[in-house]
Design a protein around this motif. Sequence first.
Motif, PDB file in Angstrom:
ATOM      1  N   CYS A   1     -65.745  40.595 -38.882  1.00 31.07           N
ATOM      2  CA  CYS A   1     -64.392  40.269 -38.433  1.00 31.07           C
ATOM      3  C   CYS A   1     -64.507  39.516 -37.107  1.00 31.07           C
ATOM      4  O   CYS A   1     -65.584  39.428 -36.521  1.00 31.07           O
ATOM      5  N   VAL A   2     -63.383  38.985 -36.639  1.00 26.01           N
ATOM      6  CA  VAL A   2     -63.379  38.230 -35.396  1.00 26.01           C
ATOM      7  C   VAL A   2     -63.866  39.085 -34.221  1.00 26.01           C
ATOM      8  O   VAL A   2     -64.586  38.596 -33.348  1.00 26.01           O
TER       9      VAL A   2
ATOM     10  N   GLU B   1     -66.801  38.106 -31.792  1.00 29.03           N
ATOM     11  CA  GLU B   1     -66.556  38.033 -30.353  1.00 29.03           C
ATOM     12  C   GLU B   1     -67.673  38.753 -29.593  1.00 29.03           C
ATOM     13  O   GLU B   1     -68.216  38.242 -28.613  1.00 29.03           O
TER      14      GLU B   1
ATOM     15  N   GLN C   1     -61.577  35.402 -28.818  1.00 28.92           N
ATOM     16  CA  GLN C   1     -61.099  35.465 -30.200  1.00 28.92           C
ATOM     17  C   GLN C   1     -60.426  34.159 -30.592  1.00 28.92           C
ATOM     18  O   GLN C   1     -60.562  33.700 -31.720  1.00 28.92           O
ATOM     19  N   SER C   2     -59.719  33.552 -29.669  1.00 27.18           N
ATOM     20  CA  SER C   2     -59.038  32.286 -29.941  1.00 27.18           C
ATOM     21  C   SER C   2     -60.035  31.193 -30.321  1.00 27.18           C
ATOM     22  O   SER C   2     -59.842  30.461 -31.298  1.00 27.18           O
TER      23      SER C   2
ATOM     24  N   SER D   1     -61.543  32.024 -33.749  1.00 29.25           N
ATOM     25  CA  SER D   1     -60.563  31.753 -34.806  1.00 29.25           C
ATOM     26  C   SER D   1     -60.447  30.265 -35.084  1.00 29.25           C
ATOM     27  O   SER D   1     -60.338  29.843 -36.235  1.00 29.25           O
ATOM     28  N   HIS D   2     -60.453  29.459 -34.037  1.00 27.10           N
ATOM     29  CA  HIS D   2     -60.394  28.001 -34.203  1.00 27.10           C
ATOM     30  C   HIS D   2     -61.591  27.509 -35.017  1.00 27.10           C
ATOM     31  O   HIS D   2     -61.444  26.715 -35.956  1.00 27.10           O
TER      32      HIS D   2
ATOM     33  N   LEU E   1     -63.506  29.308 -37.050  1.00 24.50           N
ATOM     34  CA  LEU E   1     -63.417  29.859 -38.407  1.00 24.50           C
ATOM     35  C   LEU E   1     -62.421  29.070 -39.262  1.00 24.50           C
ATOM     36  O   LEU E   1     -62.649  28.860 -40.452  1.00 24.50           O
ATOM     37  N   ARG E   2     -61.335  28.623 -38.655  1.00 27.45           N
ATOM     38  CA  ARG E   2     -60.347  27.818 -39.396  1.00 27.45           C
ATOM     39  C   ARG E   2     -61.010  26.543 -39.929  1.00 27.45           C
ATOM     40  O   ARG E   2     -60.838  26.172 -41.090  1.00 27.45           O
TER      41      ARG E   2
ATOM     42  N   ARG F   1     -63.312  27.457 -42.771  1.00 26.25           N
ATOM     43  CA  ARG F   1     -62.534  27.806 -43.978  1.00 26.25           C
ATOM     44  C   ARG F   1     -62.001  26.562 -44.663  1.00 26.25           C
ATOM     45  O   ARG F   1     -62.018  26.459 -45.891  1.00 26.25           O
TER      46      ARG F   1
ATOM     47  N   VAL G   1     -62.527  34.563 -46.488  1.00 30.31           N
ATOM     48  CA  VAL G   1     -61.954  35.676 -45.742  1.00 30.31           C
ATOM     49  C   VAL G   1     -61.340  36.655 -46.731  1.00 30.31           C
ATOM     50  O   VAL G   1     -60.807  36.251 -47.766  1.00 30.31           O
TER      51      VAL G   1
ATOM     52  N   TYR H   1     -64.822  37.926 -42.582  1.00 33.04           N
ATOM     53  CA  TYR H   1     -65.332  36.616 -42.986  1.00 33.04           C
ATOM     54  C   TYR H   1     -66.726  36.739 -43.564  1.00 33.04           C
ATOM     55  O   TYR H   1     -67.522  37.583 -43.144  1.00 33.04           O
TER      56      TYR H   1
END
Length: 120
Positions: A58-59, A63, A70-71, A74-75, A77-78, A81, A88, A97
């Motif tokens: 997970c994020v 981290e 995390q931001s 997430s960027h 990972l986007r 994806r 996910v 993920y």
Amino acid sequence: MFMQLDAPCERVNKDAIDAIVSHLPNEDAILRISNIFHALRSEPRLTIMYLLLEKDMCVCELERALGMTQSAISHNLRTLRQLDLVRVRKDGRFAVYSVADEHVRALLELSRSHVMGCAQ
């Protein structure tokens, strides 16, 4: 896709070259492949991919492993994806993920093997 030129070089076997060109991926596939390599040029994204080879995460876990926000994770990972490099799934309240499939896993493993072999 490619210009046809008459080459004066005696090495050019037009039929053989045309056969090779006919087996190239189409322009859309070349663009998608190029985008994958461009995305993996990022050290954080590539590091995320190698972490996910070892364990679905997970994020929060990413981290901890990366020391990134995390931001930022997430960027990245986007992007991964969108290129179908990671998947996910929900596990309770967590998004977990993983590497998308065996093709992606093989690409990463072959890349690592190539680099390790060249370093010797």
